[in-house]
Design a protein around this motif. Structure first.
Motif, PDB file in Angstrom:
ATOM      1  N   VAL A  25      35.593  37.603  43.142  1.00  0.00           N
ATOM      2  CA  VAL A  25      36.122  37.013  41.902  1.00  0.00           C
ATOM      3  C   VAL A  25      34.901  36.838  41.001  1.00  0.00           C
ATOM      4  O   VAL A  25      34.165  35.856  41.095  1.00  0.00           O
ATOM      5  N   LYS A  79      37.304  39.231  48.995  1.00  0.00           N
ATOM      6  CA  LYS A  79      37.832  39.506  47.667  1.00  0.00           C
ATOM      7  C   LYS A  79      36.861  38.935  46.634  1.00  0.00           C
ATOM      8  O   LYS A  79      36.698  37.718  46.539  1.00  0.00           O
ATOM      9  N   ARG A 102      40.485  28.280  42.636  1.00  0.00           N
ATOM     10  CA  ARG A 102      41.001  29.638  42.444  1.00  0.00           C
ATOM     11  C   ARG A 102      40.214  30.681  43.221  1.00  0.00           C
ATOM     12  O   ARG A 102      40.449  31.870  43.122  1.00  0.00           O
ATOM     13  N   CYS A 103      39.228  30.249  43.982  1.00  0.00           N
ATOM     14  CA  CYS A 103      38.567  31.098  44.972  1.00  0.00           C
ATOM     15  C   CYS A 103      38.152  30.192  46.130  1.00  0.00           C
ATOM     16  O   CYS A 103      38.046  28.974  45.970  1.00  0.00           O
ATOM     17  N   CYS A 129      33.756  33.478  44.489  1.00  0.00           N
ATOM     18  CA  CYS A 129      33.350  33.409  43.091  1.00  0.00           C
ATOM     19  C   CYS A 129      31.858  33.673  42.987  1.00  0.00           C
ATOM     20  O   CYS A 129      31.060  33.069  43.725  1.00  0.00           O
ATOM     21  N   SER A 162      38.103  34.747  49.431  1.00  0.00           N
ATOM     22  CA  SER A 162      37.757  35.142  48.055  1.00  0.00           C
ATOM     23  C   SER A 162      36.482  34.419  47.641  1.00  0.00           C
ATOM     24  O   SER A 162      36.284  33.240  47.960  1.00  0.00           O
TER      25      SER A 162
END
Length: 329
Positions: free
Chosen positions: A164, A162, A180-181, A139, A137
């Motif tokens: 973000v 992914k 969170r990423c 950001c 993921s």
């Protein structure tokens, strides 16, 4: 955004130099949050290579670098701020692209920093290459070239990721810092700057891959050739000064140089300033007050700064880099 420019194109006559002289300062739009490029210190003093460029323009016009004022503008508002006349110059580590140059009514005057997109990862992730990031993921900031480059890179390497996406780089950095990423991606200079703001900077590393060309440079509104010439030749003066060995410390001594190129640059026997609507000592003023390009680089982003960036492709052409300015003659 485009509608605003279209309306102005029909009804507005940009007379930037006279407007700037009348108000007695030049308004520079900056990011305001990227260490090394534009950020205020704890005491409120602006620093950064984009800031120093604004001071160079103010020096050329007013013989006073303090007549540059800095207005922080968010990415999504930056182009509108320039189009509407809220700022006189956009000097905000902004990538020069085809669409920005041709569709938005802007004119990029050159490149002040050659950059490229990279990846910042936690060391604990255990990866050494971007090619190991399949399924990770990321950001990043919405609406930037970074987001588009990411799509191209993963499609060309047949990998998945992914996204973000956040409205601001501040948000994206905070989200990355909280885990969170997996990856934070933007220009490598921005990664170096953002890493200094993380909770534990030493726990993160920038991967070796650079996946895009990001020529960062100042921009002005289209429609006033004199103004764009002043801003463009301020940048060229910084680069030419370094090439000729003219610094803020020796510029007075250089006024008596026998080198014809140095004498032309400093307008000892000529007056190139008149073609810009400035005084003949315009280039002298720039170097005297802010230094040459190398001094700007070393002071703000170079190896001895918190960013610690080697010159690399930002070295002069004569040293194997890309920094090259047309001659003053």
């Amino acid at each position: 955004m485009h509608g605003l420019f279209a309306a102005c194109r029909r009804s507005c006559l940009w007379v930037d130099l006279e407007d700037v002289k009348k108000k007695e300062y030049v308004n520079i739009g900056v990011s305001g949050k990227v260490v090394g490029f534009s950020a205020p210190s704890a005491t409120g003093v602006w620093t950064g290579i984009d800031v120093d460029f604004g001071r160079a323009v103010a020096s050329a016009i007013f013989n006073d670098p303090n007549k540059a004022r800095f207005t922080p503008v968010a990415f999504k508002e930056a182009f509108t701020a320039l189009q509407s006349g809220e700022i006189d110059i956009l000097s905000r580590n902004t990538t020069w692209t085809f669409q920005r140059d041709t569709k938005l009514g802007l004119e990029f005057v050159g490149t002040i920093f050659y950059d490229g997109q990279g990846f910042l990862v936690p060391k604990k992730l255990g990866v050494k290459s971007a090619k190991e990031l399949d399924g990770a993921s990321f950001c990043t900031q919405a609406g930037t070239t970074t987001e588009l480059n990411l799509t191209d890179y993963f499609a060309s390497h047949k990998m998945s990721y992914k996204p973000v996406v956040y409205e601001s780089a501040d948000e994206a950095t905070v989200i990355y810092d909280t885990g969170r990423c997996d990856v934070y991606t933007t220009d490598t200079s921005g990664l170096a700057a953002r890493r200094t703001t993380l909770t534990k900077p030493d726990d993160h590393m920038i991967l070796p891959e650079v996946i895009s060309k990001e020529p960062l440079g100042p921009a002005v509104r289209q429609g006033d050739q004199q103004w764009s010439d002043i801003v463009r030749w301020t940048l060229f003066a910084l680069i030419n000064a370094e090439e000729m060995g003219i610094t803020s410390k020796n510029v007075d001594q250089m006024m008596t140089s026998d080198n014809p190129g140095v004498r032309r640059f400093l307008c000892v026997d000529s007056d190139f300033g008149q073609h810009l609507g400035l005084t003949r000592d315009w280039a002298y003023r720039i170097v005297k007050h802010v230094g040459n390009y190398g001094e700007l680089y070393d002071r703000n982003v170079g190896p001895k700064t918190v960013l610690g960036l080697d010159r690399g492709v930002n070295a002069l052409w004569s040293d194997g880099g890309l920094m090259y300015a047309p001659p003053i003659r």
